[in-house]
Enzyme design. Structure first.
Site, PDB file in Angstrom:
ATOM      1  N   HIS A  61     -11.465  -3.728   0.572  1.00 23.39           N
ATOM      2  CA  HIS A  61     -10.636  -3.889  -0.626  1.00 23.39           C
ATOM      3  C   HIS A  61     -11.132  -2.971  -1.743  1.00 23.39           C
ATOM      4  CE1 HIS A  61      -9.037  -6.647  -4.016  1.00 23.39           C
ATOM      5  NE2 HIS A  61      -8.056  -5.927  -3.553  1.00 23.39           N
ATOM      6  N   ASN A  81     -11.085 -11.071  -7.791  1.00 27.91           N
ATOM      7  CA  ASN A  81      -9.855 -11.676  -8.306  1.00 27.91           C
ATOM      8  C   ASN A  81      -9.988 -13.194  -8.437  1.00 27.91           C
ATOM      9  OD1 ASN A  81      -8.549  -9.266  -8.673  1.00 27.91           O
ATOM     10  ND2 ASN A  81      -7.618  -9.258  -6.648  1.00 27.91           N
ATOM     11  N   SER A  95      -4.771  -7.393  -0.842  1.00 29.31           N
ATOM     12  CA  SER A  95      -5.363  -8.102  -1.978  1.00 29.31           C
ATOM     13  C   SER A  95      -5.359  -9.604  -1.751  1.00 29.31           C
ATOM     14  CB  SER A  95      -4.553  -7.851  -3.248  1.00 29.31           C
ATOM     15  OG  SER A  95      -4.322  -6.507  -3.431  1.00 29.31           O
ATOM     16  N   GLU A 152     -14.881  -4.322  -1.933  1.00 22.69           N
ATOM     17  CA  GLU A 152     -15.238  -5.599  -1.304  1.00 22.69           C
ATOM     18  C   GLU A 152     -15.048  -5.431   0.206  1.00 22.69           C
ATOM     19  OE1 GLU A 152     -14.153  -9.085  -4.506  1.00 22.69           O
ATOM     20  OE2 GLU A 152     -12.465  -8.192  -3.460  1.00 22.69           O
TER      21      GLU A 152
HETATM   22  P1  NAD Z   1       2.365   1.092  -3.386  1.00 25.49           P
HETATM   23  O1  NAD Z   1       3.690   0.433  -3.493  1.00 25.49           O
HETATM   24  O2  NAD Z   1       1.941   2.083  -4.420  1.00 25.49           O
HETATM   25  O3  NAD Z   1       2.259   1.842  -1.958  1.00 25.49           O
HETATM   26  C1  NAD Z   1       2.599   1.234  -0.748  1.00 25.49           C
HETATM   27  C2  NAD Z   1       3.093   2.333   0.192  1.00 25.49           C
HETATM   28  O4  NAD Z   1       3.224   1.787   1.524  1.00 25.49           O
HETATM   29  C3  NAD Z   1       4.475   2.892  -0.197  1.00 25.49           C
HETATM   30  O5  NAD Z   1       4.376   4.285  -0.367  1.00 25.49           O
HETATM   31  C4  NAD Z   1       5.334   2.531   1.006  1.00 25.49           C
HETATM   32  O6  NAD Z   1       6.343   3.490   1.308  1.00 25.49           O
HETATM   33  C5  NAD Z   1       4.293   2.462   2.109  1.00 25.49           C
HETATM   34  N1  NAD Z   1       4.730   1.803   3.337  1.00 25.49           N
HETATM   35  C6  NAD Z   1       5.553   0.744   3.490  1.00 25.49           C
HETATM   36  N2  NAD Z   1       5.729   0.493   4.815  1.00 25.49           N
HETATM   37  C7  NAD Z   1       4.989   1.397   5.487  1.00 25.49           C
HETATM   38  C8  NAD Z   1       4.761   1.663   6.879  1.00 25.49           C
HETATM   39  N3  NAD Z   1       5.336   0.939   7.832  1.00 25.49           N
HETATM   40  N4  NAD Z   1       3.938   2.681   7.211  1.00 25.49           N
HETATM   41  C9  NAD Z   1       3.346   3.427   6.247  1.00 25.49           C
HETATM   42  N5  NAD Z   1       3.533   3.233   4.932  1.00 25.49           N
HETATM   43  C10 NAD Z   1       4.340   2.233   4.559  1.00 25.49           C
HETATM   44  O7  NAD Z   1       1.321  -0.100  -3.254  1.00 25.49           O
HETATM   45  P2  NAD Z   1      -0.270  -0.050  -3.546  1.00 25.49           P
HETATM   46  O8  NAD Z   1      -0.516  -0.505  -4.934  1.00 25.49           O
HETATM   47  O9  NAD Z   1      -0.812   1.247  -3.064  1.00 25.49           O
HETATM   48  O10 NAD Z   1      -0.771  -1.249  -2.610  1.00 25.49           O
HETATM   49  C11 NAD Z   1      -1.044  -1.051  -1.231  1.00 25.49           C
HETATM   50  C12 NAD Z   1      -1.953  -2.164  -0.718  1.00 25.49           C
HETATM   51  O11 NAD Z   1      -3.165  -2.168  -1.478  1.00 25.49           O
HETATM   52  C13 NAD Z   1      -1.369  -3.570  -0.856  1.00 25.49           C
HETATM   53  O12 NAD Z   1      -1.795  -4.331   0.253  1.00 25.49           O
HETATM   54  C14 NAD Z   1      -2.006  -4.086  -2.141  1.00 25.49           C
HETATM   55  O13 NAD Z   1      -2.092  -5.483  -2.179  1.00 25.49           O
HETATM   56  C15 NAD Z   1      -3.375  -3.461  -2.032  1.00 25.49           C
HETATM   57  N6  NAD Z   1      -4.115  -3.320  -3.313  1.00 25.49           N
HETATM   58  C16 NAD Z   1      -3.440  -2.927  -4.453  1.00 25.49           C
HETATM   59  C17 NAD Z   1      -4.153  -2.787  -5.653  1.00 25.49           C
HETATM   60  C18 NAD Z   1      -3.437  -2.370  -6.914  1.00 25.49           C
HETATM   61  O14 NAD Z   1      -3.980  -2.592  -8.000  1.00 25.49           O
HETATM   62  N7  NAD Z   1      -2.289  -1.736  -6.828  1.00 25.49           N
HETATM   63  C19 NAD Z   1      -5.529  -3.018  -5.683  1.00 25.49           C
HETATM   64  C20 NAD Z   1      -6.189  -3.385  -4.497  1.00 25.49           C
HETATM   65  C21 NAD Z   1      -5.463  -3.533  -3.323  1.00 25.49           C
END
Ligand code: NAD
Length: 282
Positions: A140, A190, A119, A152
């Site tokens: 994204h 954003n 993000s 995106e």
């Molecule tokens: P989340 O915490 O739900 O999930 C992240 C996962 O990554 C966890 O299950 C964790 O165990 C895993 N992880 C950590 N290290 C790892 C590794 N080495 N190998 C494999 N898996 C690993 O987080 P999320 O909300 O799914 O966010 C994930 C990404 O998406 C981030 O970069 C975030 O910025 C982006 N994002 C989030 C949103 C949102 O609204 N939540 C929206 C767009 C983008």
């Protein structure tokens, strides 16, 4: 380029959502997380959503079983070696993402495109750490992935036209509408959305209107489905503050200064819905 198998790093909210829409689009998915529990949680979440859709008659049991059969969860990163396209959707942390991306870079086939769902981290900066910067791109998705239509597609300065075209085609295949964006803090959505929320907090702080009136104003006067302060509570006030701080720092422009009331609310622990109190009580 035909994408038969997609690799996903991270089985959290975003990784499992991306896995779900890709499997529904007929693509095989290998989804990797660091523990069996995290992998299972991701797979179970997808199954529960599918079962609800079947219960409501929006999906057949055959389609559900076919989509579930396309998803395999693993803790073994090597299982992603056969993927034609890999999306990194692990925890938002620069050092973690750099180490994951370097590992994938070594094991992925030549020609495999590597995308990140970050993000906030610069696509250009991450691409510079790869041996294949031309095949690196931002993809994204929005939360919840099965519901939100937008993707995106972010090109770093190194990203090739072919990589962009393949990524846009994949987003469409997954049922999404891509927009093409140059690398820049907050990308497009954003960058516009979070300063608007911040401005709503300034309006509240200055006593111009109550939270309810500000939200009603933007719903009825700008046709937004939810008011900016209710949306801030949904996103999390800490997240909104963190994004404003990135803009303030990276653009070096005072127009992005966080509203003092936003900081005050975060300091008080009034983080929004997740804390049962933000601009509203829950
Ligand atoms: P989340 O915490 O739900 O999930 C992240 C996962 O990554 C966890 O299950 C964790 O165990 C895993 N992880 C950590 N290290 C790892 C590794 N080495 N190998 C494999 N898996 C690993 O987080 P999320 O909300 O799914 O966010 C994930 C990404 O998406 C981030 O970069 C975030 O910025 C982006 N994002 C989030 C949103 C949102 O609204 N939540 C929206 C767009 C983008």
């Amino acid at each position: 380029m035909s994408i038969q198998t997609i690799g996903i790093i991270g089985a959290g909210q975003m990784g499992s959502g991306i896995a779900q829409v890709c499997a529904l689009a007929g693509i095989n998915v290998v989804m990797r997380d660091i523990s069996n529990e995290a992998v299972q949680r991701g797979v179970d979440g997808i199954k529960a959503l599918f079962e609800r859709a079947v219960g409501k008659g929006k999906m057949t049991a055959e389609d559900m079983n076919a989509a579930l059969a396309r998803i395999s969860g693993t803790t073994d990163l090597n299982k992603l070696a056969k993927a034609d396209f890999i999306i990194e959707a692990a925890t938002e942390n620069l050092q973690l993402k750099l180490s994951i991306l370097k590992e994938i870079d070594v094991l992925a086939k030549p020609g495999t495109i590597i995308a990140t769902n970050t993000s906030s981290i610069s696509i250009t900066k991450l691409a510079a750490a790869m041996s294949r910067p031309r095949e690196f791109v931002g993809m994204h998705f929005f939360n919840p992935v099965p519901v939100m239509s937008l993707v995106e597609v972010i090109r770093g300065v190194q990203t090739s036209d072919e990589t962009v075209a393949i990524t846009e085609a994949l987003a469409k295949k997954a049922g999404k509408t891509p927009i093409l964006v140059k690398n820049s803090p907050g990308f497009v959505v954003n960058r516009i959305l979070v300063p608007m929320i911040n401005e709503a907090v300034f309006v509240l702080q200055e006593g111009i209107a109550s939270a309810e009136e500000i939200d009603a104003g933007m719903k009825l006067g700008a046709n937004h489905p939810i008011g900016p302060l209710a949306l801030a509570d949904l996103i999390g006030l800490d997240t909104c503050l963190a994004v404003m701080e990135v803009f303030y720092r990276d653009f070096n422009d005072p127009k992005y200064r966080p509203a003092p009331l936003l900081r005050e609310m975060v300091d008080a622990g009034f983080l929004g819905r997740k804390a049962k109190r933000g601009f509203y009580q829950y």
